[in-house]
Design an enzyme around this catalytic site. Sequence first.
Site, mmCIF file in Angstrom:
data_model
loop_
_atom_site.group_PDB
_atom_site.id
_atom_site.type_symbol
_atom_site.label_atom_id
_atom_site.label_comp_id
_atom_site.label_asym_id
_atom_site.label_seq_id
_atom_site.Cartn_x
_atom_site.Cartn_y
_atom_site.Cartn_z
ATOM 1 N N ARG A 47 7.475 8.759 -16.306
ATOM 2 C CA ARG A 47 8.223 7.940 -15.344
ATOM 3 C C ARG A 47 9.006 8.840 -14.390
ATOM 4 N NH1 ARG A 47 13.160 6.713 -16.190
ATOM 5 N NH2 ARG A 47 12.978 6.383 -18.434
ATOM 6 N N TYR A 99 5.148 -8.597 7.428
ATOM 7 C CA TYR A 99 4.380 -9.009 6.256
ATOM 8 C C TYR A 99 5.165 -10.031 5.431
ATOM 9 C CZ TYR A 99 2.459 -8.620 1.526
ATOM 10 O OH TYR A 99 1.962 -8.893 0.279
ATOM 11 N N ASP A 171 7.440 0.707 8.625
ATOM 12 C CA ASP A 171 6.262 0.396 7.819
ATOM 13 C C ASP A 171 5.043 0.821 8.640
ATOM 14 O OD1 ASP A 171 4.055 -0.754 6.583
ATOM 15 O OD2 ASP A 171 5.123 -2.580 6.003
ATOM 16 N N LYS A 196 -3.646 -0.147 0.995
ATOM 17 C CA LYS A 196 -4.478 -0.439 2.156
ATOM 18 C C LYS A 196 -5.271 0.793 2.593
ATOM 19 C CE LYS A 196 -2.336 -4.469 1.955
ATOM 20 N NZ LYS A 196 -1.160 -4.299 1.106
#
Length: 380
Positions: A47, A99, A171, A196
Amino acid sequence: MKFNTKAIHGGQQDIDPAYGSVMSPIYQTSTFSQKTPGSHKGFEYSRSGNPTRSALEKSIASIENGKHGLAFASGLAAIDAIIKTLKPGDEVISTNDLYGGTYRLFNTIYKDFGIKFHFIGMQSMDTIESYITKNTKLIWAETPTNPMMNVVDIEAISKIAKKHKVLLAVDNTFATAYLQRPLDFGADIVMHSATKYLGGHSDVISGSIVVNDDKLAEQLYFIQNASGGIAGPMDSFLVLRGIKTLHLRMQRHSENGRAVAEYLQNHPKVENVYWPGLKDHPNHDIAKKQMKDFGGMVSFTTKGNSYKEAIKFVENIKVFTLAESLGGVESLAGHPASMTHASIPKEEREKIGVVDSLIRLSVGIEDKEDLLEDLKQALG
């Protein structure tokens, strides 16, 4: 290094010390051995840090011309980490055409934590500046926006942000670092849904952040570790592999995007076409200034603003696939009002142009003749 070389080698100069593997291995492990407490080879627990994730983080920083990269379990996990740098009473100025998942996170989760969001159009610098108060800590921009393909002037907004000592986050999912590098235009944070175009093959969920400022990076690394929304080693490997062909794919996405946009613009059943490369697109000149090319995302509306006609189109496509998401090698089509932007109230959607007849295309890298033929039959 120039970009194409960076995509393959950027941040990856260190060959794997174990066996000399050319590709970064998948370190599918949760923990690492220590000789004595605190004595290890740089990694303790996955982690907090993992060699495969570290390789990806170096790669994404390299292609964005940034110093520090962070990889997350999803784009929204990356956005979540950014908003966690804020405190109750802080204010955020955000693109109003963004978005739907980002809108949902801002407007239904963090609004309840005492953070105030202003959703505005970002075409006018005066409008942006008029919303800045002593409590404003962040400007959140998408460019091109999802799904209306609006273009935001990163350099102009960054000057306003610096004037008022406010952070600017961009973004960059639609453009990618191949077409546009926000940090070069003065942004403080660049974020991607790596699901994406960075991954590029519709087989992974991931997100990323790149920054230059050491103090901000330290804060984000702490949040990443404390909250735990990290990218796993297999996912990191897939995105890292995707980045190595990003330049090739984005070139073809842009070529096919142009062909599709120009075809739709001349089709008798199409009302509006939204693609930054069209000369009549709002802020086309800004897009030319800050983008290398204009990408493969194209939105359009059918004449008559008919929900029924839009649904008929997406049901009839054959080469394009009706599906959520974007940025893969295959061409996808979506109906934002009922899919990606369904979380935004209808009245708010329509204010920004997300009407019932709007269709969003993620134009893939197939032969453009096949894509145009599919559009022809589906519109017919």
